[in-house]
Design a protein around this motif. Sequence first.
Motif, PDB file in Angstrom:
ATOM      1  N   SER A  75     -53.458 -18.927  30.550  1.00 25.93           N
ATOM      2  CA  SER A  75     -52.210 -18.269  31.782  1.00 25.93           C
ATOM      3  C   SER A  75     -52.563 -19.540  32.947  1.00 25.93           C
ATOM      4  O   SER A  75     -51.398 -18.989  33.223  1.00 25.93           O
ATOM      5  CB  SER A  75     -53.197 -17.480  31.581  1.00 25.93           C
ATOM      6  OG  SER A  75     -54.374 -17.198  32.693  1.00 25.93           O
ATOM      7  N   ASN A  76     -53.506 -20.349  32.970  1.00 28.94           N
ATOM      8  CA  ASN A  76     -53.169 -20.391  34.245  1.00 28.94           C
ATOM      9  C   ASN A  76     -52.100 -21.566  34.461  1.00 28.94           C
ATOM     10  O   ASN A  76     -51.436 -21.550  35.235  1.00 28.94           O
ATOM     11  CB  ASN A  76     -54.594 -21.803  34.581  1.00 28.94           C
ATOM     12  CG  ASN A  76     -55.383 -21.075  35.278  1.00 28.94           C
ATOM     13  OD1 ASN A  76     -54.733 -19.965  35.923  1.00 28.94           O
ATOM     14  ND2 ASN A  76     -56.607 -21.256  35.578  1.00 28.94           N
ATOM     15  N   SER A  79     -48.866 -19.503  34.676  1.00 24.12           N
ATOM     16  CA  SER A  79     -48.439 -18.688  36.618  1.00 24.12           C
ATOM     17  C   SER A  79     -47.645 -20.431  36.827  1.00 24.12           C
ATOM     18  O   SER A  79     -47.505 -19.688  37.977  1.00 24.12           O
ATOM     19  CB  SER A  79     -49.826 -18.401  36.762  1.00 24.12           C
ATOM     20  OG  SER A  79     -50.670 -19.396  36.167  1.00 24.12           O
TER      21      SER A  79
ATOM     22  N   ASP E  37     -53.716 -16.775  43.334  1.00 23.02           N
ATOM     23  CA  ASP E  37     -54.423 -17.756  41.583  1.00 23.02           C
ATOM     24  C   ASP E  37     -55.491 -18.400  41.453  1.00 23.02           C
ATOM     25  O   ASP E  37     -56.289 -18.331  40.842  1.00 23.02           O
ATOM     26  CB  ASP E  37     -52.872 -18.435  40.970  1.00 23.02           C
ATOM     27  CG  ASP E  37     -52.902 -19.063  39.340  1.00 23.02           C
ATOM     28  OD1 ASP E  37     -53.126 -18.031  38.816  1.00 23.02           O
ATOM     29  OD2 ASP E  37     -52.084 -19.394  38.922  1.00 23.02           O
ATOM     30  N   THR E  41     -58.969 -17.435  39.275  1.00 21.75           N
ATOM     31  CA  THR E  41     -59.685 -18.113  38.485  1.00 21.75           C
ATOM     32  C   THR E  41     -61.349 -18.576  38.766  1.00 21.75           C
ATOM     33  O   THR E  41     -62.135 -18.396  38.435  1.00 21.75           O
ATOM     34  CB  THR E  41     -59.042 -19.526  38.656  1.00 21.75           C
ATOM     35  OG1 THR E  41     -57.705 -19.576  38.626  1.00 21.75           O
ATOM     36  CG2 THR E  41     -59.977 -20.491  37.411  1.00 21.75           C
TER      37      THR E  41
HETATM   38 NA    NA Z   1     -54.845 -18.102  37.215  1.00 25.34          NA
END
Ligand code: NA
Lengths: 117, 617, 123, 177, 85, 493, 231
Positions: A75-76, A79, E37, E41
């Motif tokens: 996912s990182n 995104s 974001d 994480t």
């Molecule tokens: Na992320």
Amino acid sequence: MSIMEIIGSFLVIVGSIFLFLGALGIYRMPDLYSRLQAGTKATTLGAMSVILGVGFWEPDWFLKLLVLVVFIGYSNPLSSHAMARAMFKKKIFPWTKEGGVDAYKEVIEPTGEKQES
Amino acid sequence: MNVIFLILILFLVGAIVTAFAGKWSSLLQDGLFILAVTIPAVLFFTQVEMNQLVGWTRGGIHLELGLTPFSYFFAILVLLLGVASAIYSVGFMHGKARKSYYYFNYLLTIMAMLGILFSRDFISFFVFWEIMTWASYLMVVMNGTRTQEIGIKYFVFSAIGAYAMLMAIVLIHAQTGNFLIQDFIDTYPSLAHGRQILIPILLLVGFSVKAAVMPLHVWAPGSYAYSPMSFTSVFSGALSKMGIYGMVIVFVTLLSHLPEGGLIRDIIAWMGAMTAVIATLWAIAQDDARKLLAYSSVGQLGYIVIAVAIGTPMAMLAGLFMAFMHGLFKGALFMVVGAVEKQTGTTDFTKVTGLIRKMPWTFLTALISIIALAGIPPLGGFIGKWMLYESLILSDHYLLVIVAFFSSTAAFLYAYKFLFGFFLGQEEEEWADVKEAPITMLIPMLALAVGSILLGAFPQLILKPINNGLISLGFSDSYGKLWETSTLFNEWGDKVVLQPIIYAIMGVFLTTLAFTYFRNRKRTRYVSTKDISTSGEIPLAHENLTFKENFFQPFLRAVEPVMKKQIDWYYREFGAGLEAIFNFTRRIYSGNGQTYALYAVIFLIVLLLLNGNLFGQ
Amino acid sequence: MEKYLDILEIAIYGSAVALILIGLYGALTKKSLIKIVLGLSIMDSGIHLMMIALGYLKGGTAPIFSKGFENSADQMVDPIPQALVLTAIVIGFGVTAVALSLVIRLYRHHDTLRIDEIKNLKW
Amino acid sequence: MNSQPTHLQPLSTQTKVSRFLMNWLLLTIVWIGFTGTFDLHELLTGIVVAGILSFMAIRIFTCCDLALLAPKKLFYLGKFIVVFLVALVKSNFDMARRVLSPALPINPGVVKFKSQLKSNFAKMVLANAITLTPGTLSIDVIDDTFYIHWIDVKSADPEVAFKEIAEDFENLLIKIF
Amino acid sequence: MEYIIYFALSIMAVALVFVAIRFIKGPTTGDRVIALDTLTTLGVSGIVLASYLFHRFIYLDVALVYGVLGFIGVIVIARYLEGAL
Amino acid sequence: MVGSPVLFVAIPLLAAFLIPLMGMIWKEFVRIIPGLVLAYMLVLSVSLIIYIQSHGTIVEVISGWGPPVGINLVFSPFSGALTTLMTFLGLLVWLYSHKFKRNVDYEPAKKYFILLMLMVTGSVGMVLTGDLFNMFVFIEIVSISGYGLTSFFVRRDSAEAAFKFLLMGAFASSFLLIGIMIIYTQLGTLNMAEIAQRMPQMDYHMKVFSLIFILVAIGVEAETFPLNGWAPDVYTQAPGPISAAMSGIVVKAAVYANIRIIYTMYDLQGAYEYLLIIGLITFIVAETAALKQERLKRMLAYSSIGQMGLAMIAFGIGTKEGVYAALFLMFSHAIIKSLLFFSGSYLVYNKTSKYIKHVNGMGKYLPITAFLFTLGAFAIIGLPPFMGFWSKLALLSAAADSNLVILVAVILVVSIVEAVYYLRVVNRIFFFKKRANTKPEKPTINAMIAMLSLAAIVLVIGFYPDLVTGLIERAADDLMDKGRYIGEILSKN
Amino acid sequence: MKKYIVLGLLAVLGYYLMSIFLLVDFGLPHFAHGVKDVYLSSSKNILKVSNAVTAIVVNFRGFDTLGEVTVLFLSATAMSGILYKKRHDIGERSILFPASSIIRSGAKMLFPSITLLGIYVFIHGHLSPGGGFQGGTIIATGFLLMLLTYQNYSVSHNRLVWVESVAGMLFVIIGLAGYFMKGSFLENVLPVGELNDLFSGGVIGIIYVLVGFKVAAELIGIIYTILHEKG
Ligand code: NA
Ligand code: NA
């Protein structure tokens, strides 16, 4: 300390350092796109490493942590990519040197809102 | 079923049935209407017994109805006028719009007045009082757009009165634990002094409104003038007397126990006097018969209030006698105006004139009633006035005598104007085709006129019920017959000293009248306006020989300062001011939702700041 | 440890209160309908945080009797505020959704999102 | 729940079944990951749920079918993961260097190149891999063309860029998908 | 092990500060979203560490859900920013 | 027992979830089912009212956990009376709307009837529940239905009204949560009976703070000043029957909540004074604001607020007579105001602006409707012998009995203002000439039945108040007897 | 000006809120005999539900949850009512252009797993911190992802109605089953099983699954309604 625990501890420490570096990169990098680069790479690896580390400490949890690791790895970058494209569409272009290349700018600018495939 | 209850129910059922009967047949409706008034009236006079109570409990409140001698007297007036005016109404309303509406409210009004008289507890009293109010309100607003302001005014003042009364009633309830009138009267002497003063005052405010006492009278002229005339005769003749009814009860049963009672009576008497003077002056100034009579009514009520407020036995007698007389002659006069209106379409003196030949019977009624009104000896009006002056002098109210005399004299002016305006003077082309009013209108009118004559001759007919009523109210237990103190009556009973004289005068009067009438009928000579024989001068074409316009101009100019600003004006200004304030306060609701939310937060914070103080430990 | 809790207390309550106040400020001063709705949501979150904090137990663990925690009822934080918060969040969401749809319609009608320009109804 | 991306082509029954089974398998594995146990109740529930879900999601979940389970593909997949992880670690050290000394010469820019990959899914994997490798960030993929933000542009020439950035991955990915 | 976790958590806390600064400073919305974001994480990793600290396997669910929602959140914002809505 | 209080919630919810499915079969179902459900609720509440006459209050346990552990519903003379009133009005509103909404599309009709049914359900739930947080949930159900119904007409300013409503409602629910949480942290329970029982142990400041937050929150729905800015807008913009339902059902439930909290849960004397003062201010501001209104429903709205102010005043008197009066006021207001909204909607039917001037001359074209409106107007200003009189009398008596002479005077003075603005409308209806551009719309037969039944109540209760006074008295007794409430509920454990 | 007034007011409010909170001892038991202890012990011993919050949400205070589900149902209904347009007025979804093919493939791949996660979360509502609401939300966000990234991805309205209606009705019916079989609404009518087993807690798990479906369907409906709005 078993070998598993040592590996785990190592991974957690390294991972947290990378997380830190990623955050630092987000703070220090000069423009949006380089921040994105820093944020994505370092934090992804950092998080994966920390989570795997915990998995070495507690093998019962390993399966679930693996799901997490895969998810983060999956996912990182997605995104980051989504953000990068979004910012481009908002006409915020990356900083380049004199005469630097910006192939995507040409997609956005000359034809305006050109729709993709 | 108790007959009292039955009477009320009959009225109610009658009202509803009559209202709907119009859908099928107008004639049937008229018949039903007459029956709906007369049957209960007959029942009342034949079946109702004094002091018989019927009680029941509604919503935890004990209610009682019954007839007392005092209310019996008023009931006579109500039913007499009620029946007469009902018959008259059939003629008057013929062919008019909203007949069902009229009948319905008429019957409800009569029912409510009887209900008031029957009530032995404050709740029934108040309920009927309010029914009377709104039913008559609906009559006031009946005649279209221009009566709306008048209607609202009537209602507002009625509401002021009713709510004052209601406040008194709940305060009474707080003291006695129930709403029974007799219980309260019994408890009254033991109340705290503040309540002893407050409660009668509140009640008096309530009654003063209906009795049109200044400064609560402003609704009356308009309402009397603009209701259908057939109703106004009841409105002014009987309905306003409900105020007198209540006032007398308050004076007799409450204020007599109060040290300050005398003061309050004097104040009210003076208010009555002022009412009499000012209303009379205004009556003089009117060019419209309806308005003239309306102001006249207010003025006459002022007299009555003076009398009952003074409250000596003779004054009380005078007041109640005048109340009854006023019902008769003013009822008749409004009918006269109604008849004129019906036949000519207007009630303006400046337009209508010389009807004496067209509507002789109407003229006769008007003549008799005006004589009664003016208090000229042969008729009943004289007896009331005489007793009033007598009682005022005997109780040392000399100033009041002067005031009363002044306005009584002034009343001649408008009485004359009334008579002259419609019936005498020049006949005009425009009204050449006017016919006499229909028989259904003439009979009740004449009946009332005859009543005025009758009471002049036999005042004891009505003095007796008054006497009994006052005594039963506890007004006096030392006198058997209250009129004994008057010089007008003999000492040995119910004969009037002046009776033979009155009979004589009346005989002469009637003979003259008859003679004049029949002679004129044969010998009338019509003259043109150019006929120099009229006064030796040749009048110009534009000169009006009837003197209807600016009739009393010089007089009015003299009294102008008194009449410059009507009390009305102050009320209007006050009302406008209030509305402006209200209009400003409603800007709280600014329309911005955020502001509302801000209110909520401010409110919360204010409560938090107040916390300990607001909620106590 | 006591001291640590004091700081935590002020920090958590402080942030709850701060969220409530920020939300209120937004809802009371912002002109844009969207921002007002956002303010309401922020206020809601502040209140939810407060509710959770009020149910917190020193050193407590989640009120779940999973393996190894079958007998730790004493150390569990109060589950009731959590249950209530769950309900409150869902309700808050529902309200926000309706609010947003109203905003959309207001925009459709008035062509503006300024609350002080949307006052056809007043007095 | 219905899910019908209308742009998808109708699939043959065989492909459908194959994909369905593949989905079922993958989802069951994911389920096991979620629960973290092989407890019988959990496993049974997982199989049932995954089955129902893959049946309903058949038209959506189109990455791959049972063919992916061929040993050769699995081998390349493993190889890809290793290559990728190595690149990831390398990229991190590279990034760390840049972060800690921002004075390092950088020459950012956006380059483009064309890829041979056919399936969208494969392109996605490639883009992700590029994003996670040193100094590059996928910005967009339009048809076959990849647009890459490169922190130190070595050459604006698509061919060179492709070689530098994506060649290793793409070769493996072609074998897998 | 606790100390390692504390070390990791504190270093992540410092990281959080940098992220927060970036979030506040911006300058573009994009920067803020990137900060968010990264926060996700960091949060996921933090939750994993915390669940190990408290020995509660079930907390991992929170991490998973947090990660998913964070990811979708970023996509939604990105789609909004690129003017697709 | 013929049923249980929980069915008041269970059956409508079941129906609400069923309606969309049934609507796919036959579109008429979306209109019919809510009516059936509301009728069922009415029957249920009447039979339960009869049941409790002989068997005493019903405390219904939910999920098998007695109070204070589980949530419980309390069907007492007080809550039962209100439930009956609400379900009755709900049914009438449904009846009134049933054909009125025939001309709208299927989808809006479906939403309308579902929201209406759930609004009634939520109000009933608010009244029946014995749990504070559960009350919050029901308040939200009512509010959200309210937002949806307010903005039902798409082409009007209804979204504006709904947004204001929502804004205030959102503030309210936040404050309510704070209040509830303060109580919870202090007493460890959410059961109202147990809270009441433990209230004396609570720290004084916490007690006051919690009460303030709760009062402000519930004050929004109960239309107390200055929290009622939304109300006139909502009443103006919502469909007529919904305005009736808001004033007759929703606000009543909110007042119930307010009162249950002050009378039963808290032991603060000052709270009564709060009710009295705020009620009085509400009453005065609303009635004076109503005087100059140009829109009919807005005027009715302010009147509604004013009447609720009166009810609060009556509750604030704090005696049994006061409570009796307040309940009587709430009852008569619910009936009369519904009648006014029902008939008033037809008098201004064809205009979206709904100005008062549009009623001009309608007496001639819609005689029965006009008559019914007049009846309602007379009743609401407390003219005898209509129903409103008895309740106003009860209020004034209660005030006088407690020696609040000034209060009596103020109420009466303000009542004159009320009389004026109602009469102005009545005069317009009967004595003004119809405006050229207004077109009278005949009420549907259903609407007529609904209006006539309300009018019948106004008249019958006016002449024979005993029909309800007994019930109201029992309800008042029930509310005043806090000890019994606590005992009845906690003994269920 | 207004801003400063508001700030002043908020300062006062903040002061009071803080003082209220500081009166509550943070992290300490605040009261002696709260229902909390009953909930914890009954949840473990009687209901055999591992997650006490779930026990409260679905059982002890299940009535609240029914109300909560209704609130969502209502707001979905209200929303579509508020934004209602006549058939011919309904425009396309306001997604102007699709996301990049990378995101689309990524989303597509992720979507079943997200749904699975949602299902996992509500199936384990009684064992883990999850539950019907959380699970339903996750599923809905999965749909949100799809709806946002694809321009023409659509959800059948009727099916959503079916799911939410049937789930809602089953919830009430299970509640009524408790009422008719055990005498009280929502009371458990199934065997409770063993603590920490997937099949434990009787109807609680079932209800939470229903809630999950219902919430998911409603949220998707809400999202769908908003996305159909132009401008
Ligand atoms: Na992320
Ligand atoms: Na990245």
